[in-house]
Motif scaffolding. Sequence first.
Motif, mmCIF file in Angstrom:
data_model
loop_
_atom_site.group_PDB
_atom_site.id
_atom_site.type_symbol
_atom_site.label_atom_id
_atom_site.label_comp_id
_atom_site.label_asym_id
_atom_site.label_seq_id
_atom_site.Cartn_x
_atom_site.Cartn_y
_atom_site.Cartn_z
ATOM 1 N N TRP A 86 -33.613 19.260 20.675
ATOM 2 C CA TRP A 86 -34.629 20.305 20.781
ATOM 3 C C TRP A 86 -35.274 20.239 22.161
ATOM 4 C CZ3 TRP A 86 -40.055 19.705 18.127
ATOM 5 C CH2 TRP A 86 -40.870 20.783 18.472
ATOM 6 N N MET A 87 -35.247 21.365 22.873
ATOM 7 C CA MET A 87 -35.901 21.489 24.176
ATOM 8 C C MET A 87 -37.170 22.319 24.013
ATOM 9 S SD MET A 87 -35.760 20.967 27.536
ATOM 10 C CE MET A 87 -37.338 21.333 28.343
ATOM 11 N N THR A 88 -38.344 21.730 24.318
ATOM 12 C CA THR A 88 -39.608 22.452 24.148
ATOM 13 C C THR A 88 -39.833 23.429 25.307
ATOM 14 O OG1 THR A 88 -41.063 20.935 25.366
ATOM 15 C CG2 THR A 88 -40.538 20.359 23.073
ATOM 16 N N VAL A 89 -40.780 24.361 25.141
ATOM 17 C CA VAL A 89 -41.016 25.369 26.186
ATOM 18 C C VAL A 89 -42.489 25.557 26.551
ATOM 19 C CG1 VAL A 89 -38.943 26.676 25.519
ATOM 20 C CG2 VAL A 89 -41.164 27.329 24.570
ATOM 21 N N SER A 90 -43.422 25.131 25.706
ATOM 22 C CA SER A 90 -44.821 25.561 25.870
ATOM 23 C C SER A 90 -45.510 25.001 27.114
ATOM 24 C CB SER A 90 -45.635 25.201 24.628
ATOM 25 O OG SER A 90 -45.258 26.017 23.535
ATOM 26 N N ASN A 91 -45.108 23.822 27.576
ATOM 27 C CA ASN A 91 -45.751 23.259 28.762
ATOM 28 C C ASN A 91 -45.098 23.818 30.026
ATOM 29 O OD1 ASN A 91 -47.431 21.649 30.377
ATOM 30 N ND2 ASN A 91 -45.887 20.046 30.475
ATOM 31 N N HIS A 92 -45.280 25.108 30.227
ATOM 32 C CA HIS A 92 -44.665 25.807 31.346
ATOM 33 C C HIS A 92 -45.566 26.988 31.699
ATOM 34 C CE1 HIS A 92 -41.650 27.510 33.952
ATOM 35 N NE2 HIS A 92 -40.738 26.636 33.580
ATOM 36 N N ARG A 93 -45.663 27.296 32.965
ATOM 37 C CA ARG A 93 -46.453 28.482 33.330
ATOM 38 C C ARG A 93 -45.981 29.674 32.522
ATOM 39 N NH1 ARG A 93 -49.442 27.333 37.776
ATOM 40 N NH2 ARG A 93 -48.723 25.615 39.071
ATOM 41 N N PRO A 94 -46.871 30.489 31.990
ATOM 42 C CA PRO A 94 -48.311 30.585 32.288
ATOM 43 C C PRO A 94 -49.215 29.690 31.430
ATOM 44 C CG PRO A 94 -47.660 32.396 30.870
ATOM 45 C CD PRO A 94 -46.419 31.613 31.142
ATOM 46 N N PHE A 95 -48.647 28.712 30.705
ATOM 47 C CA PHE A 95 -49.439 27.779 29.893
ATOM 48 C C PHE A 95 -50.309 28.504 28.869
ATOM 49 C CE2 PHE A 95 -49.086 25.642 34.136
ATOM 50 C CZ PHE A 95 -48.126 24.724 33.766
ATOM 51 N N THR A 96 -49.717 29.445 28.159
ATOM 52 C CA THR A 96 -50.434 30.124 27.075
ATOM 53 C C THR A 96 -49.868 29.653 25.738
ATOM 54 O OG1 THR A 96 -48.904 32.007 27.210
ATOM 55 C CG2 THR A 96 -50.976 32.160 28.436
ATOM 56 N N TYR A 97 -50.717 29.590 24.722
ATOM 57 C CA TYR A 97 -50.351 29.050 23.412
ATOM 58 C C TYR A 97 -51.384 29.532 22.402
ATOM 59 C CZ TYR A 97 -53.683 25.798 25.539
ATOM 60 O OH TYR A 97 -54.771 25.274 26.211
ATOM 61 N N PRO A 98 -51.161 29.316 21.111
ATOM 62 C CA PRO A 98 -52.093 29.820 20.091
ATOM 63 C C PRO A 98 -53.487 29.208 20.239
ATOM 64 C CG PRO A 98 -50.022 29.136 19.095
ATOM 65 C CD PRO A 98 -49.983 28.664 20.508
ATOM 66 N N ASP A 99 -54.499 30.033 20.010
ATOM 67 C CA ASP A 99 -55.889 29.553 20.043
ATOM 68 C C ASP A 99 -56.199 28.701 18.815
ATOM 69 O OD1 ASP A 99 -57.379 30.203 22.337
ATOM 70 O OD2 ASP A 99 -57.420 32.316 21.760
ATOM 71 N N GLY A 100 -57.209 27.865 18.961
ATOM 72 C CA GLY A 100 -57.721 27.102 17.835
ATOM 73 C C GLY A 100 -56.958 25.840 17.512
ATOM 74 N N ARG A 101 -55.972 25.503 18.317
ATOM 75 C CA ARG A 101 -55.182 24.298 18.043
ATOM 76 C C ARG A 101 -55.762 23.063 18.734
ATOM 77 N NH1 ARG A 101 -53.407 28.371 15.673
ATOM 78 N NH2 ARG A 101 -51.235 28.521 14.962
ATOM 79 N N ILE A 102 -56.187 23.234 19.967
ATOM 80 C CA ILE A 102 -56.747 22.126 20.744
ATOM 81 C C ILE A 102 -58.075 22.577 21.351
ATOM 82 C CG2 ILE A 102 -54.497 21.098 21.264
ATOM 83 C CD1 ILE A 102 -54.649 22.440 24.028
ATOM 84 N N ASP A 103 -58.751 21.671 22.034
ATOM 85 C CA ASP A 103 -60.073 21.989 22.567
ATOM 86 C C ASP A 103 -60.031 22.692 23.921
ATOM 87 O OD1 ASP A 103 -59.183 19.876 24.071
ATOM 88 O OD2 ASP A 103 -60.823 18.513 23.577
ATOM 89 N N ILE A 104 -58.862 23.177 24.331
ATOM 90 C CA ILE A 104 -58.719 23.990 25.539
ATOM 91 C C ILE A 104 -58.216 25.359 25.102
ATOM 92 C CG2 ILE A 104 -57.600 24.196 27.803
ATOM 93 C CD1 ILE A 104 -57.204 21.159 27.783
ATOM 94 N N PRO A 105 -58.945 26.444 25.415
ATOM 95 C CA PRO A 105 -58.558 27.779 24.950
ATOM 96 C C PRO A 105 -57.117 28.133 25.311
ATOM 97 C CG PRO A 105 -60.735 27.840 25.951
ATOM 98 C CD PRO A 105 -60.185 26.472 26.224
ATOM 99 N N GLY A 106 -56.462 28.864 24.423
ATOM 100 C CA GLY A 106 -55.062 29.209 24.617
ATOM 101 C C GLY A 106 -54.789 30.121 25.776
ATOM 102 N N ASN A 107 -55.831 30.830 26.269
ATOM 103 C CA ASN A 107 -55.632 31.727 27.411
ATOM 104 C C ASN A 107 -56.194 31.152 28.711
ATOM 105 O OD1 ASN A 107 -58.336 31.886 26.905
ATOM 106 N ND2 ASN A 107 -58.426 34.136 26.704
ATOM 107 N N SER A 108 -56.477 29.847 28.721
ATOM 108 C CA SER A 108 -57.055 29.235 29.925
ATOM 109 C C SER A 108 -56.030 29.101 31.041
ATOM 110 C CB SER A 108 -57.618 27.849 29.592
ATOM 111 O OG SER A 108 -56.576 26.974 29.189
ATOM 112 N N LYS A 109 -54.752 29.144 30.672
ATOM 113 C CA LYS A 109 -53.644 29.057 31.630
ATOM 114 C C LYS A 109 -53.739 27.804 32.505
ATOM 115 C CE LYS A 109 -52.841 34.032 31.717
ATOM 116 N NZ LYS A 109 -52.667 35.265 32.526
#
Length: 451
Positions: A239-262
């Motif tokens: 499995w090759m992950t993709v989320s840690n890549h620009r533009p660094f967007t991800y679902p909100d509410g998962r971690i303490d950094i907003p998903g649109n903070s980029k």
Amino acid sequence: MIPFLANKENSSNIFANELQANGIHKFYLAFMNNELDYLKFYKTLPDSEAFAILEKQIPGIKSDKILRKIESDSAEVRKNVVLITIESYSADFMSHYGNTEQLTPFLDSLSNKSLFFDNLYAVGNRTVRGLEAVTLCLPPTAGESVIKRKDNKNKFSTASVFKKKGYQVKFLYGGDAYFDNMEDFFSGNGYDIVDKKSLSPNEITFSNVWGVCDEDMAKKAIQVMNVEAQTGKPFFNHWMTVSNHRPFTYPDGRIDIPGNSKSRAGGVKYTDFALRQFFKMAQKQSWYNNTVFVILADHCASSAGKTELPLDKYRIPALIFNPNHQKAQNCNKLMSQIDLMPTLFGLLHFNYESKFFGQDVLIPAYKPRALIATYQNLGLIKDNILTILSPKQDVKQFHLDVINNPKLTVDFQLYYDENQMTRIRKDLVKETISYYQTASEILKKKRYQNE
């Protein structure tokens, strides 16, 4: 006319060939083939000498015959294997290496329960290089990765070893595997492909330009493995992950950094969160305790530095986690990405024929070294010296002097001064040449095929 002229190298005299096809013609040829001809651009040795040196570094190689038998003194262990390569995950994101931002709490905790390779270097600074390294276990030859070349199919690979053992083999990717020629490479080497196209619309909760978020792919991976487990045959899934890549967007509410903070920090922390979710789901499945998990980065988050090959830009985290069976242990041996899967095969006591340049680092015969490269600079780290081969037959050596961080133990020091040496270690120059010259020749002469 350019393609016509580029192929006008038909003389046995290299000088004559250079006169026939120089300048833009040669550039065109290199561009189309995605590789640099090692023998033309780099310092070389007679083939017999290059292979003789390689023979001393890799147990079992005889002359130019790289195929050898790997035999264990214990019974083979046919466990499922899940290999997770994490996008752009530098060692310095982890608390072990001095990070204080708590970006990787899950990976930090998992490493404390695993066989943790804390002195491992990525072979390159592109995703395809990392994928090539763990799939082919071959040094990074000059030019582009084998994945992006025309001759990229039916290679000797980790998949071919698993398939001969009766494993199901798949490559999982949250984006479109057509990107970077991954689909062509993996399908051409015996993998079934599970990518974004395999997900139905109701399985996608979040996506960006790179594909579905890592959580969505984690859920899909669990589904795939549940189906595989029902067949009664072991599985190997990469499995090759993709989320840690620009533009660094991800679902909100998962971690303490907003998903649109980029922000890069957000991308790192979200991927760590998604890995935790994957393991929470995996622990509930019947196949979990019979599965070994291998986790490492494809490359570091950045590659820019003050030198051609800055070491801290190649150091990545890597671990092997074997639920209920593997005691926690750190391995501080200097090693490359190409060594991780042969080391796993050693832990599983596999008997197999190998063409890998990568080695089991846990055997007494292993001689610590690491291979790192860019598109054209080819490096070997050994004996606290970095040797770099470059086009125009250039050779440089740098002595590596650790920049000590008193807060860290010796195993986790990341930064080095690279001081150019005036007196060259000729033995290390020859060893560096032997690795890259022989790997290039074996690929060129189609001797790395799965036969």
